[in-house]
Scaffold this active site. Structure first.
Site, PDB file in Angstrom:
ATOM      1  N   PRO A 173      16.728  -6.704  42.272  1.00  0.00           N
ATOM      2  CA  PRO A 173      15.310  -7.170  41.076  1.00  0.00           C
ATOM      3  C   PRO A 173      13.899  -7.336  41.653  1.00  0.00           C
ATOM      4  CG  PRO A 173      16.499  -9.135  41.964  1.00  0.00           C
ATOM      5  CD  PRO A 173      17.452  -8.275  42.303  1.00  0.00           C
TER       6      PRO A 173
ATOM      7  N   GLY B 240      12.987  -8.755  45.280  1.00  0.00           N
ATOM      8  CA  GLY B 240      13.068  -9.228  46.781  1.00  0.00           C
ATOM      9  C   GLY B 240      12.089  -9.521  47.628  1.00  0.00           C
TER      10      GLY B 240
ATOM     11  N   ASP C 252      19.936   7.230  42.694  1.00  0.00           N
ATOM     12  CA  ASP C 252      21.320   6.666  44.660  1.00  0.00           C
ATOM     13  C   ASP C 252      19.738   6.752  45.316  1.00  0.00           C
ATOM     14  OD1 ASP C 252      22.467   6.060  46.315  1.00  0.00           O
ATOM     15  OD2 ASP C 252      23.576   7.940  45.543  1.00  0.00           O
TER      16      ASP C 252
ATOM     17  N   LYS D   8      26.255  -4.369  57.361  1.00  0.00           N
ATOM     18  CA  LYS D   8      27.037  -4.702  56.218  1.00  0.00           C
ATOM     19  C   LYS D   8      28.272  -4.811  57.715  1.00  0.00           C
ATOM     20  CE  LYS D   8      24.609  -5.495  52.993  1.00  0.00           C
ATOM     21  NZ  LYS D   8      23.980  -6.401  53.045  1.00  0.00           N
TER      22      LYS D   8
END
Length: 352
Positions: free
Chosen positions: A218, A220, A256, A301
């Site tokens: 959203p 940050g 995307d 990740k």
């Protein structure tokens, strides 16, 4: 001193141990790592009596990814009298190199948090005693570390003041602004503190700069860029915070993130997309090779297994592929306090 104490994130002791063992070996310092799962620390013991001091004086702290903070020590002080911990600690301090500063710490675990009150309470009398006995001097080249492991035991050691983290436990104390759309703001702010000297922020994070935030919603990371005065293209199919869009500094592209390309090169690319790290790494390479950005901060990740090996492979891939394309980049990486199962990377184009 032949013990090197390293702070890390709980659950990543194996990666921290593998990294320090490899880098020490590269410098001709040999030993073994003691790593207990979820202890949030690793102790590397060198075969040579002064091997840990040699290592910390010659290995650039910025090369470490999984270590938050470090210091050399002779080992754990035990059976500290609760009524007078200060006397034996001062006695042990006299055997250490001269220091100009001090930190009182615990490890970043639930058990460590229970000792944080003791650490905070002990800091003031320790400082007074060190200054009174002239054991802290401006000319000292080291920082003194006192790390409590229980109410009756602690590690005492030193780190070079120019080759360490400036924060206790390697954790910058940041506060989430109430206006921020999400806690992700803290991750980007910590990355700035870790990778960009504070004195360089006005140069490297100028208000006139242009940025792209992939996986923005959203908002940050976009929010923090806007606070610096930048103009941001926020790329995400999800909604952005209304107040952020009202600033007039944000253009929202509902596409995307892997397919988006800016019309003109931007100063900064930031990316917190949750996807396979190899796919993210390939995208970062493409952005640099195509000349779409000059600097980037992004997350990778981590897989469940062989995380250290995978990190090394991915970072080498970004460096080597950019080099082969004639757009070399300089890379640094760190597992931040606000990271979880990922690391944060900064890449800077070397030619512009």
């Amino acid at each position: 001193m032949n013990h090197l104490f390293l702070h890390c994130r709980g659950g990543f002791e194996g990666e921290c141990a593998a990294e320090i063992s490899e880098l020490a070996s590269d410098l001709g310092v040999f030993g073994y790592a003691k790593a207990k799962a979820h202890s949030a620390c690793v102790i590397f013991v060198t075969h040579e009596p002064e091997g840990a001091l040699q290592l910390i004086d010659n290995l650039d702290f910025e090369r470490l990814i999984f270590t938050r903070q470090w210091f050399v020590t002779r080992g754990e002080l035990t059976q500290l009298p609760v009524a007078d911990r200060l006397t034996p600690i001062l006695a042990a301090t006299r055997e250490l190199p001269l220091c100009s500063d001090w930190l009182v710490e615990t490890v970043d675990t639930n058990e460590g948090k229970e000792l944080s009150g003791l650490a905070k309470k002990f800091s003031t009398p320790l400082a007074r005693a060190l200054e009174k006995k002239n054991m802290i001097q401006r000319k000292g080249k080291y920082c003194l570390h006192l790390l409590f492991t229980s109410t009756e035991s602690a590690y005492l050691g030193v780190s070079p003041k120019t080759n360490r983290s400036p924060w206790a436990m390697g954790i910058p104390r940041l506060k989430l602004p109430k206006e921020s759309p999400s806690r992700a703001t803290l991750k980007l702010e910590e990355a700035w503190h870790q990778f960009i000297p504070r004195d360089n922020w006005d140069k490297e994070l100028q208000g006139s700069m242009k940025a792209v935030d992939l996986g923005a919603a959203p908002g940050g990371w976009t929010w923090l860029l806007v606070q610096r005065g930048m103009f941001v293209e926020a790329v995400d199919n999800g909604p952005m915070q209304n107040e952020l869009m009202e600033t007039g500094q944000v253009t929202h592209h509902k596409v995307d993130g892997f397919q988006f390309e800016p019309r003109k090169p931007v100063d900064w690319l930031v990316c917190d997309i949750v996807d396979k790290p190899a796919r993210v790494a390939a995208m970062i390479v493409r952005w640099f090779v195509q000349g779409n950005c000059y600097k980037a901060i992004f997350n990778l990740k981590l897989p469940m297994k062989q995380r250290y090996q995978e990190v090394q492979k991915l970072l080498l891939r970004v460096e080597s592929e950019c080099e082969a394309a004639g757009t070399p980049v300089a890379i640094r990486a760190r597992q931040l306090y606000h990271d979880r199962e990922e690391i944060t990377v900064i890449a800077r184009r070397l030619s512009r």
